[in-house]
Design an enzyme around this catalytic site. Structure first.
Site, short mmCIF file in Angstrom:
data_model
loop_
_atom_site.label_atom_id
_atom_site.label_comp_id
_atom_site.label_asym_id
_atom_site.label_seq_id
_atom_site.Cartn_x
_atom_site.Cartn_y
_atom_site.Cartn_z
N LYS A 23 1.48 -1.22 -0.29
CA LYS A 23 0.26 -0.38 0.16
C LYS A 23 1.19 1.35 0.42
CE LYS A 23 -1.33 1.58 4.48
NZ LYS A 23 -1.38 3.29 4.39
N ASN A 24 1.64 0.99 0.87
CA ASN A 24 2.57 2.66 1.39
C ASN A 24 3.01 3.00 -0.19
OD1 ASN A 24 1.04 3.00 3.30
ND2 ASN A 24 2.69 2.55 4.69
N ARG A 93 -4.65 10.91 4.33
CA ARG A 93 -3.24 11.71 3.90
C ARG A 93 -2.55 11.45 2.85
NH1 ARG A 93 -1.94 14.56 8.60
NH2 ARG A 93 -0.86 14.67 8.00
N CYS A 117 -5.97 13.51 12.73
CA CYS A 117 -5.26 12.26 11.98
C CYS A 117 -5.72 11.50 13.37
CB CYS A 117 -4.03 11.96 11.22
SG CYS A 117 -3.64 10.43 11.27
N ARG A 122 -0.18 15.09 12.46
CA ARG A 122 0.79 14.32 11.84
C ARG A 122 1.05 15.60 10.79
NH1 ARG A 122 -0.86 9.02 9.52
NH2 ARG A 122 0.88 9.22 8.24
N PRO A 123 1.47 16.95 10.93
CA PRO A 123 1.53 18.35 10.24
C PRO A 123 2.78 18.10 8.53
CG PRO A 123 3.04 18.31 11.83
CD PRO A 123 2.50 16.90 11.87
N ASP A 125 4.94 20.76 7.67
CA ASP A 125 5.78 21.46 7.02
C ASP A 125 6.62 21.03 6.58
OD1 ASP A 125 5.40 19.72 9.59
OD2 ASP A 125 7.01 21.23 10.44
N LEU A 126 6.54 20.26 6.07
CA LEU A 126 8.16 20.23 5.78
C LEU A 126 8.18 19.78 5.10
CD1 LEU A 126 9.32 17.06 8.43
CD2 LEU A 126 10.12 19.22 8.62
N ASP A 306 4.22 1.30 11.98
CA ASP A 306 3.73 0.51 11.32
C ASP A 306 3.21 -1.25 12.35
OD1 ASP A 306 2.68 2.48 9.58
OD2 ASP A 306 3.71 2.00 8.51
N ARG A 398 -8.82 -0.55 4.73
CA ARG A 398 -8.00 0.77 4.26
C ARG A 398 -6.58 0.01 3.50
NH1 ARG A 398 -7.84 6.14 7.13
NH2 ARG A 398 -6.28 6.51 4.89
N1 EPU Z 1 6.21 14.86 10.38
C1 EPU Z 1 6.44 16.39 11.13
N2 EPU Z 1 6.02 17.28 9.82
C2 EPU Z 1 6.14 17.17 7.87
C3 EPU Z 1 5.46 15.26 8.03
C4 EPU Z 1 5.82 14.69 9.17
O1 EPU Z 1 6.46 16.99 11.56
O2 EPU Z 1 5.82 17.65 7.20
C5 EPU Z 1 5.79 13.79 11.56
C6 EPU Z 1 4.90 13.23 11.86
O3 EPU Z 1 4.08 14.20 12.61
C7 EPU Z 1 5.52 11.81 12.25
C8 EPU Z 1 7.16 11.93 11.64
O4 EPU Z 1 6.93 13.59 10.86
O5 EPU Z 1 5.59 12.30 13.68
C9 EPU Z 1 7.13 10.57 10.28
O6 EPU Z 1 6.26 11.10 9.88
P1 EPU Z 1 5.77 10.89 7.36
O7 EPU Z 1 5.93 12.08 7.24
O8 EPU Z 1 7.71 9.93 7.67
O9 EPU Z 1 4.42 9.79 7.54
P2 EPU Z 1 3.68 9.67 6.33
O10 EPU Z 1 4.54 10.12 4.92
O11 EPU Z 1 2.64 10.92 6.67
C10 EPU Z 1 3.81 7.31 6.00
C11 EPU Z 1 3.55 6.22 6.45
C12 EPU Z 1 2.95 5.49 7.94
C13 EPU Z 1 3.70 5.29 8.42
C14 EPU Z 1 4.91 7.25 8.72
C15 EPU Z 1 5.93 6.13 9.11
C16 EPU Z 1 2.05 6.32 3.29
C17 EPU Z 1 1.00 6.67 3.28
N3 EPU Z 1 1.96 6.58 4.91
O12 EPU Z 1 3.07 8.27 6.58
O13 EPU Z 1 1.97 5.02 7.46
O14 EPU Z 1 2.97 4.97 9.48
O15 EPU Z 1 5.10 6.94 6.75
O16 EPU Z 1 6.38 5.01 9.12
O17 EPU Z 1 3.70 5.39 3.60
C18 EPU Z 1 0.22 3.23 7.37
O18 EPU Z 1 0.24 2.24 6.25
O19 EPU Z 1 -0.46 2.68 8.65
C19 EPU Z 1 0.98 4.52 8.09
C20 EPU Z 1 -0.12 5.05 9.54
#
Ligand code: EPU
Length: 419
Positions: A23-24, A93, A117, A122-123, A125-126, A306, A398
């Protein structure tokens, strides 16, 4: 649809099942298909709700998306709209992954901010800071991000956190930027490695896949490609844990053990016997009770967040105590009160759960609140003696393709009740 599972638990799962595509892994590839005119083909695509949702986002943009069996075709020839609406982004998201590709292809984008969420804040900003570094003009208005990316220029980007989503979005925008972009402290998850290889096959010039430093030289004119999506490491782990929690013997075929290194080590430490081949993992937990083993989630190759909820479910019936810390999502513990309803003994302190292993769980009604919490309570119910109802399994749908069919194939007593 508020389907539920009726589960009669307490007996071991045995047998072999195939792992689906990731999925991811698939979601960013679908978004990246926007970068090329023509037809992208994704083989081994998982057929599940989040993938359907991304297909809807792409259709809004003007793509023609078809999924037949596990083969997806995405025709982006006639894309002519650069928006991802709130109605879709709020449900998933990962829709935010279209931001980079839209900025690259149309030089502008309007994408809804994802909002809250169940895993806590889960911002994004980055993602936005990085796009600004590449020269995009970014404005926030009425819940939307407006991007004007008329003149993207390569830049050095230092990520505060090695965010998976931000790394993906930067990669997809930077292929259209003039000159060299470097991403430091980049995510090196298998899903990002795959995205890099996919973009390179499309014609991008990206170095450093699998490391924390990625270098993109642009701009590149990308062409559509055919691609086989990697197996879903989280689904594979979930199925192995279903074997472990029911003291069974489960083989997951068509998966990649090299994506699950630390997880496999932890299973061995708990006392499970694991046999790995090129494309399968076999778990034997039939020899008696497993032992409690501590984990702390971290970015790849650390223990995946996860898998944390399902690991917690296993720990509830292991011998001894265990400590589970989530450093990625400190609030990702919605499964605890539900596992407690099944008889687990868990206390929580900030981002850490303390589990006292009990001999047995007992059936109860439990509620699902996000994809992995849903998997965790379903595993708990499979281990619990007697009948359980798992409510709101649309959360599970999902992220898992025909989960109950796979569990039934392993001998689990599980039925979907449609409401
Ligand atoms: N974060 C920030 N700012 C940003 C982006 C992220 O503070 O702009 C923080 C997040 O709040 C979090 C951390 O950085 O605390 C890591 O977040 P990341 O951006 O790596 O996660 P993501 O890309 O939103 C993906 C997976 C998630 C998985 C995470 C961590 C997808 C579609 N989603 O999310 O999968 O938990 O990486 O490995 O790839 C799931 O499949 O159940 C799921 C939640």
């Amino acid at each position: 649809m508020m389907d539920r599972f009726e589960i009669t638990g307490g007996s071991p799962l045995n047998g072999a099942v195939d792992c689906a595509g990731s999925k991811n892994g698939a979601l960013p590839l679908m978004a990246a298909s926007l970068l090329a005119e023509g037809v992208t083909v994704l083989r081994n695509a998982p057929n599940l709700q989040d993938v359907n949702m991304m297909a809807m986002v792409l259709r809004v943009i003007g793509a023609d998306v078809h999924l037949s069996g596990s083969e997806m075709t995405i025709d982006c020839t006639h894309c002519n709209f650069w928006e991802a609406p709130y109605e879709l982004v709020r449900k998933m998201r990962a829709s935010f992954y279209v931001l980079g590709p839209l900025a690259a292809r149309f030089k502008k984008a309007k994408v809804s901010l994802p909002g809250g969420c169940n895993l806590g804040p889960r911002p994004v900003d980055l993602h936005l800071k990085a796009l600004a570094k590449l020269g995009a003009n970014i404005e926030l208005d009425s819940g939307y991000v407006y991007v004007d990316a008329g003149n993207l220029q390569g830049a050095r980007i230092d990520l505060e956190i090695p965010s998976v989503g931000a790394t993906g979005n930067i990669l997809m925008a930077a292929v259209a930027a003039e000159g060299k972009t470097t991403i430091h402290n980049a995510a090196c998850e298998p899903e990002i490695q795959q995205l890099v290889h996919f973009l390179n096959k499309m014609g991008a010039n990206i170095k450093g896949a699998g490391t924390q430093a990625l270098e993109i030289t642009g701009p590149s004119k990308l062409k559509p490609v055919a691609w086989e999506v990697d197996p879903d490491r989280i689904e594979a782990a979930t199925l192995l844990l279903a074997g472990a929690i029911t003291k069974g013997t489960v083989t997951v075929d068509k998966c990649r053990a090299d994506h699950l290194g630390l997880f496999i080590e932890k299973l061995r430490e708990a006392g499970a016997e694991i046999t790995v081949t090129d494309d399968s993992i076999k778990l034997d937990a039939s020899q008696g009770r497993l032992r409690g083993v501590d984990i702390k989630t971290n970015v790849y190759p650390g223990f995946p967040t996860d898998i944390q909820p399902m690991w917690t479910a296993l720990m509830t019936i292991c011998e001894g105590d265990s400590i589970i810390t989530d450093t990625i999502y400190p609030e990702r513990f919605n499964h605890i009160p539900e596992l407690t309803r099944l008889g687990a003994r868990i206390s929580k302190d900030l981002n850490t759960a303390h589990v006292k292993g009990v001999e047995k769980l007992k059936g109860a009604s439990v509620m699902c609140s996000d994809i992995r919490a849903a998997a965790a309570v379903t595993l708990g119910a499979l281990a619990a003696e007697g009948n359980s109802h798992a409510l709101r399994i649309y959360h599970l749908d999902r992220g898992y393709q025909k989960f109950e069919e796979k569990i039934a194939k392993l001998g689990g007593n599980i039925r979907r009740v449609r409401e």
